[in-house]
Design a protein around this motif. Structure first.
Motif, short mmCIF file in Angstrom:
data_model
loop_
_atom_site.label_atom_id
_atom_site.label_comp_id
_atom_site.label_asym_id
_atom_site.label_seq_id
_atom_site.Cartn_x
_atom_site.Cartn_y
_atom_site.Cartn_z
N TRP A 16 0.84 -1.20 0.00
CA TRP A 16 0.00 0.00 0.00
C TRP A 16 0.87 1.24 0.00
CZ3 TRP A 16 -5.33 0.15 -0.08
CH2 TRP A 16 -6.04 -1.02 0.25
N THR A 17 0.40 2.27 -0.70
CA THR A 17 0.98 3.60 -0.58
C THR A 17 -0.17 4.60 -0.46
OG1 THR A 17 1.04 3.88 -2.99
CG2 THR A 17 3.06 3.04 -1.93
N GLY A 18 0.15 5.74 0.18
CA GLY A 18 -0.92 6.71 0.36
C GLY A 18 -0.41 8.06 0.80
N PRO A 19 -1.29 8.91 1.31
CA PRO A 19 -0.94 10.29 1.67
C PRO A 19 0.17 10.34 2.72
CG PRO A 19 -3.33 9.96 1.67
CD PRO A 19 -2.72 8.62 1.54
N ASN A 20 0.92 11.44 2.67
CA ASN A 20 1.98 11.71 3.66
C ASN A 20 3.04 10.61 3.71
OD1 ASN A 20 0.53 14.04 4.33
ND2 ASN A 20 -0.54 13.04 6.03
N GLY A 21 3.30 10.01 2.55
CA GLY A 21 4.34 8.98 2.47
C GLY A 21 3.96 7.65 3.10
N PHE A 22 2.66 7.42 3.26
CA PHE A 22 2.21 6.17 3.88
C PHE A 22 2.60 4.96 3.03
CE2 PHE A 22 -0.92 2.76 4.04
CZ PHE A 22 -0.92 2.44 5.39
N THR A 23 3.14 3.92 3.69
CA THR A 23 3.39 2.63 3.06
C THR A 23 3.05 1.53 4.05
OG1 THR A 23 5.71 2.53 3.78
CG2 THR A 23 5.27 3.52 1.61
N SER A 24 2.59 0.38 3.52
CA SER A 24 2.30 -0.76 4.37
C SER A 24 2.27 -2.02 3.53
CB SER A 24 0.95 -0.58 5.08
OG SER A 24 0.64 -1.74 5.85
N ASN A 25 2.73 -3.12 4.13
CA ASN A 25 2.64 -4.43 3.49
C ASN A 25 1.57 -5.30 4.13
OD1 ASN A 25 6.10 -4.00 3.36
ND2 ASN A 25 4.85 -4.21 1.50
N GLN A 37 -2.22 -6.59 4.67
CA GLN A 37 -3.35 -6.71 3.75
C GLN A 37 -4.41 -5.67 4.06
OE1 GLN A 37 -5.10 -10.64 3.46
NE2 GLN A 37 -6.81 -9.93 2.20
N ASN A 38 -4.67 -5.44 5.34
CA ASN A 38 -5.74 -4.53 5.77
C ASN A 38 -5.20 -3.54 6.81
OD1 ASN A 38 -7.70 -6.05 4.22
ND2 ASN A 38 -7.65 -7.57 5.86
N PRO A 39 -4.40 -2.59 6.38
CA PRO A 39 -3.81 -1.67 7.34
C PRO A 39 -4.85 -0.67 7.88
CG PRO A 39 -3.25 -0.98 5.13
CD PRO A 39 -3.97 -2.30 5.01
N VAL A 40 -4.54 -0.11 9.06
CA VAL A 40 -5.38 0.92 9.67
C VAL A 40 -4.75 2.28 9.41
CG1 VAL A 40 -6.30 1.84 11.84
CG2 VAL A 40 -6.24 -0.65 11.45
N VAL A 41 -5.56 3.24 8.93
CA VAL A 41 -5.05 4.57 8.59
C VAL A 41 -5.92 5.64 9.26
CG1 VAL A 41 -4.08 3.79 6.40
CG2 VAL A 41 -6.43 4.70 6.48
N SER A 42 -5.34 6.83 9.40
CA SER A 42 -6.08 7.92 10.05
C SER A 42 -5.95 9.23 9.27
CB SER A 42 -5.56 8.12 11.48
OG SER A 42 -4.16 8.36 11.48
N THR A 43 -5.60 9.14 8.00
CA THR A 43 -5.51 10.32 7.14
C THR A 43 -6.40 10.12 5.92
OG1 THR A 43 -3.23 10.75 7.84
CG2 THR A 43 -3.96 11.80 5.80
N ALA A 44 -7.19 11.13 5.61
CA ALA A 44 -8.04 11.04 4.43
C ALA A 44 -7.20 11.14 3.17
CB ALA A 44 -9.08 12.15 4.46
N VAL A 48 -10.48 4.93 -1.34
CA VAL A 48 -10.60 6.33 -0.92
C VAL A 48 -11.07 6.39 0.53
CG1 VAL A 48 -11.75 8.54 -1.31
CG2 VAL A 48 -11.05 7.11 -3.26
N VAL A 49 -10.34 7.16 1.34
CA VAL A 49 -10.75 7.44 2.72
C VAL A 49 -11.23 8.89 2.76
CG1 VAL A 49 -10.00 7.65 5.11
CG2 VAL A 49 -9.17 5.75 3.69
N GLU A 50 -12.49 9.07 3.07
CA GLU A 50 -13.07 10.42 3.10
C GLU A 50 -13.03 10.99 4.52
OE1 GLU A 50 -16.96 9.92 1.49
OE2 GLU A 50 -16.25 9.78 -0.59
N LEU A 51 -13.13 12.30 4.59
CA LEU A 51 -13.15 12.99 5.89
C LEU A 51 -14.47 13.75 6.00
CD1 LEU A 51 -11.83 14.00 8.52
CD2 LEU A 51 -10.83 15.89 7.19
N ASP A 52 -15.24 13.40 7.02
CA ASP A 52 -16.48 14.12 7.32
C ASP A 52 -16.34 14.74 8.71
OD1 ASP A 52 -18.97 15.12 7.81
OD2 ASP A 52 -20.01 13.19 7.78
#
Length: 214
Positions: A19-28, A30-37, A57-61
């Protein structure tokens, strides 16, 4: 949301996960926990070296529910007021003397500051305050009479105060004038009623001096 501060990404595929994502997020995981939209990209690499990709997509409400509040004024005639609350969610009021209410528009009878917290479905809150004022000032009635004698067979009562005037007196006398003229001795009672409904009273004495000079 304001109450859900992390979500678990759900990845599927036959192979290893990256996985890759916002703010340089990476994880190997299968189902990582994230806290950034944002958008998270998943690459699954099979044992044969082939890859496939998917995005999550992780949305922020975190929209606040927009609390607003309004109070009013207590007077001698208006002994309660209805607080007015608005906002998109559930309502919780607190106020003087331990007051609490979950009504949107509760009725109160104590002056002071009332605080409203509105909680939206996303767990976010916003606050507003409403002031209930107390106007119970008396209108300050004062009255003066005079003396009737053989040459003055009438006197003018003098009334002062901030409001409307109502006189009563001997022989069923009544008047709504501020300074009525009377021709009978006795005690005259003035009631002044202010715009706030509060009243105050005063008395004026009209004396009779008809003693002959003999």
């Amino acid at each position: 949301t304001c109450t859900t501060t992390s979500v678990q990404l759900m990845g599927t595929g036959n192979g290893t996960f990256a996985w890759t994502g916002p703010n340089g997020f990476t994880s190997n995981d299968q189902n990582p926990v994230v806290s950034t939209a944002g958008t998270y990209n998943l690459v699954v690499t099979g044992a044969n070296g082939c890859t496939s990709q998917a995005s999550a997509v992780v949305e922020l409400d975190n929209a606040a529910p927009g609390a607003q509040a309004a109070g009013g004024t207590l007077t001698c005639t208006n002994t309660s007021v209805q607080l007015l609350g608005s906002g998109n969610g559930t309502f919780a009021w607190t106020g003087p003397n331990g007051f609490i209410s979950n009504d949107q528009n509760p009725v109160v009878s104590t002056a002071g500051t009332y605080n409203l917290v509105v909680t939206g479905a996303n767990g976010c809150t916003s606050q507003a305050s409403a002031v209930v004022e107390l106007d119970n000032a008396a209108p300050g009635a004062q009255a003066a009479g005079g003396v009737l004698n053989c040459t003055n067979n009438s006197v003018q009562l003098l009334g002062t105060g901030n409001g409307t005037f109502a006189w009563t007196g001997p022989d069923n006398f009544t008047s709504s004038q501020q300074n009525p003229v009377v021709g009978m001795a006795g005690i005259y009672v003035l009631t002044v009623t202010g715009a706030n409904g509060c009243t105050s009273m005063a008395e004026a004495v009209v004396e009779q001096d008809d003693q002959v000079p003999g």
